[in-house]
Motif scaffolding. Sequence first.
Motif, mmCIF file in Angstrom:
data_model
loop_
_atom_site.group_PDB
_atom_site.id
_atom_site.type_symbol
_atom_site.label_atom_id
_atom_site.label_comp_id
_atom_site.label_asym_id
_atom_site.label_seq_id
_atom_site.Cartn_x
_atom_site.Cartn_y
_atom_site.Cartn_z
ATOM 1 N N TYR A 119 -1.175 0.534 -3.897
ATOM 2 C CA TYR A 119 -2.599 0.696 -4.271
ATOM 3 C C TYR A 119 -2.708 1.744 -5.385
ATOM 4 O O TYR A 119 -3.339 1.513 -6.437
ATOM 5 N N ALA A 120 -2.046 2.880 -5.185
ATOM 6 C CA ALA A 120 -2.084 3.952 -6.183
ATOM 7 C C ALA A 120 -1.490 3.485 -7.505
ATOM 8 O O ALA A 120 -2.018 3.793 -8.587
ATOM 9 N N THR A 121 -0.416 2.736 -7.421
ATOM 10 C CA THR A 121 0.244 2.272 -8.643
ATOM 11 C C THR A 121 -0.647 1.318 -9.417
ATOM 12 O O THR A 121 -0.688 1.353 -10.653
ATOM 13 N N ALA A 179 -3.704 1.541 -9.728
ATOM 14 C CA ALA A 179 -4.649 2.383 -10.474
ATOM 15 C C ALA A 179 -4.049 2.916 -11.774
ATOM 16 O O ALA A 179 -4.763 3.319 -12.679
ATOM 17 N N GLU A 189 0.083 1.900 0.469
ATOM 18 C CA GLU A 189 -0.719 2.945 -0.163
ATOM 19 C C GLU A 189 -0.202 3.260 -1.559
ATOM 20 O O GLU A 189 -0.983 3.459 -2.499
ATOM 21 N N VAL A 190 1.110 3.349 -1.702
ATOM 22 C CA VAL A 190 1.697 3.634 -3.010
ATOM 23 C C VAL A 190 1.458 2.458 -3.961
ATOM 24 O O VAL A 190 1.251 2.651 -5.167
#
Lengths: 226, 226, 226, 226
Positions: free
Chosen positions: D131-133, D135, D128-129
């Motif tokens: 994926y966020a990164t 972005a 998840e992190v």
Amino acid sequence: MRSLNYPVVIVNFKIYIESTGKRGLELAKLAEKAYKETGVCIAVAPQAPDIRLIAENTDIPVLAQHIDPMTPGAGTGAILAEAVKEAGAVGTLINHSEKRLTLADIDACIKRARQVGLISLVCTNTPEVTYATAALNPDIIAYEPPELIGTGIPVSKAKPEAVTEALQLVEKINPHLPVLCGAGISTGEDVKKALELGTKGVLLASGVVKAKDPYKILVDMAKACL
Amino acid sequence: MRSLNYPVVIVNFKIYIESTGKRGLELAKLAEKAYKETGVCIAVAPQAPDIRLIAENTDIPVLAQHIDPMTPGAGTGAILAEAVKEAGAVGTLINHSEKRLTLADIDACIKRARQVGLISLVCTNTPEVTYATAALNPDIIAYEPPELIGTGIPVSKAKPEAVTEALQLVEKINPHLPVLCGAGISTGEDVKKALELGTKGVLLASGVVKAKDPYKILVDMAKACL
Amino acid sequence: MRSLNYPVVIVNFKIYIESTGKRGLELAKLAEKAYKETGVCIAVAPQAPDIRLIAENTDIPVLAQHIDPMTPGAGTGAILAEAVKEAGAVGTLINHSEKRLTLADIDACIKRARQVGLISLVCTNTPEVTYATAALNPDIIAYEPPELIGTGIPVSKAKPEAVTEALQLVEKINPHLPVLCGAGISTGEDVKKALELGTKGVLLASGVVKAKDPYKILVDMAKACL
Amino acid sequence: MRSLNYPVVIVNFKIYIESTGKRGLELAKLAEKAYKETGVCIAVAPQAPDIRLIAENTDIPVLAQHIDPMTPGAGTGAILAEAVKEAGAVGTLINHSEKRLTLADIDACIKRARQVGLISLVCTNTPEVTYATAALNPDIIAYEPPELIGTGIPVSKAKPEAVTEALQLVEKINPHLPVLCGAGISTGEDVKKALELGTKGVLLASGVVKAKDPYKILVDMAKACL
């Protein structure tokens, strides 16, 4: 009995599930019962959301686990001295090994606590840090070697010379400043040894919170203070 | 009305003295009254020691201002998700600009909130951070450019293009994720403009807490949502 | 001249662009020239990536701006005492107001500095914190009221009584511990006043780094020490 | 060979004594030799005080272990992007598990790196992190489950499905963003497996730094990339 007197046994509730919410209140009531049976001061330090619940429903001293050095204003998520005071705390831990603060913030927290009428109890990790903390003039110091916290190996037996050194250093600054010790304390005998070394009591957590029979341990510890 | 519904006006009590303790409860009661008059969801985020007081004495959604990513155990001074939940909060702010968290901890806090049944509202400071936060799958995002917080210059008027950009980026990840905006919001008109941009409401603090007549402002803001 | 002697003028290069990389080396060379002209000890504290460059190309004492309390091992992004020592630093600032450390870490950093043979200079923000820091037994203390840093309002003139109080408190712990003052120092006269108060020198930054003629200011300050 | 090309093996020197100062330079020279023998890109990330030493004396890409999000100005003890760039780094790690940053600061560091011409490599700890990164649009991501760091249990074998999940999530945001993996990588076979999963290389530390024969390991890893 709302203010601290010595010797004292302080139970830090940390964020154990056994001391959260209603279970924390039940544990505080056991502490109150042990106090009533023995007359020895037992204080508790619940989580911030539980301070009011426990302060309103027991008659023992309640400490916050932490305050921030801030004054009222913007500061989302901070713990304001005024808020814990109004919720019923009589004091606060500062700089616990699990919530280390900058030196500047410890100084500011002690001053903030004094401003709003909270007792300041600063935790320390070495004799030198204990000496330095005495110079900041808090109301109480609790010396806790972090390597023993939660181990069940009591500081009062494993490191008596370090406790003695811390006490001697504090005395050079202020002979009237009460010093507790903590880390690994889990029996009345550990408490007795701590008092023999010259401390005014103990700060502990899992030794009581995770005990099968917290009431029995509390009474044992309180009796060791008599 | 205990859970959030949209549009929503969320009042962050921060650590203002005007919203601490009993004064915080009075303010929450005004929010409740404004909700009852208008039917628009108004939520409040009091300090940790006041969550239970306000949750027990009002019928509006209460959010914590912060939780720590920790699970029950050792963690003095931390704010445990279970503790705020049991105290009556329905959700929590995470990563407010005054309580920034590491990316790893935001991820962990969202997961912790979900585990215990708390709504997770993550605050963000740029469109890129808003995009990244959407990828972490929180329940709500509040985009607040920090340079406008507390200024009275509303984000919805001063930076409409940034709000729009944030909304578009979130939509690429999850079109159903509600996005609020905040910073400088102090009138019903500011709220109206925020909704016109496509947000589902606002997060604000001083605009209500420091207002001469908080009730009037709250009603104005709620009516702007109708 | 590689070790510090007193009185001393210490120039903190911070992360100003005027003192980064080659421009930092040029500034250090001006400090060296001022030292050679006056015989007064002038030390510089460049950024970590520039320590070796400046230490290898000048003959004045170089201090790191910060070390971490860690021992060699895992610790990505940390500043290891051994690394700044090998790069040529003779000492290190610790706990600057822009890099505040926990009390426990200040204690650990002083001990680490001593282990590897670095001079420890701990910055403090109040007389009480200065007193506490003396108890930690660093090699030097620099008392800098943060509200004056970068203002051009010299601590030695704006707060002489606070400097005096800090000096008196340190003397109770260790009369041989050198204390500097800093914040707002920008002229030779400011330095002179600092020495008259009983300090052993000054710690400053923008007063020299951002000066139109840093060399002239450095010579003025050094002459004020004669 | 000064810029990164793929596949890449990146050796994080951390603050191991074996990779500090001159010993760090010797290790970097072995990495350079392995690159020259195999043609595979090998980069090193030394401590800040050693960046210039290694960049000036080798011909392989040098990364900083960390930069702060700050712009030039006051900021004692910070690592300025401009300073590491001028010292010879071509890029920087950001948010390593031993130096976690706030989400806001990761965003700011990526932007600062781009401003000064540094490659930004952001470390992540969960899919998840990651994926966020993605972005946040860094130049490279290194996914490293912290529980495996330093264990010798390679992420590429112990958690292949998590690596795959991270890669799939990144692809949704930007299919051209190179993703490495790390944690527990210590043999050429671990590297081979990492590439088979779809990564563009590995980030590792103790597997090489603490190896009896770092050169042999580096050659094995480089050959696994051919």
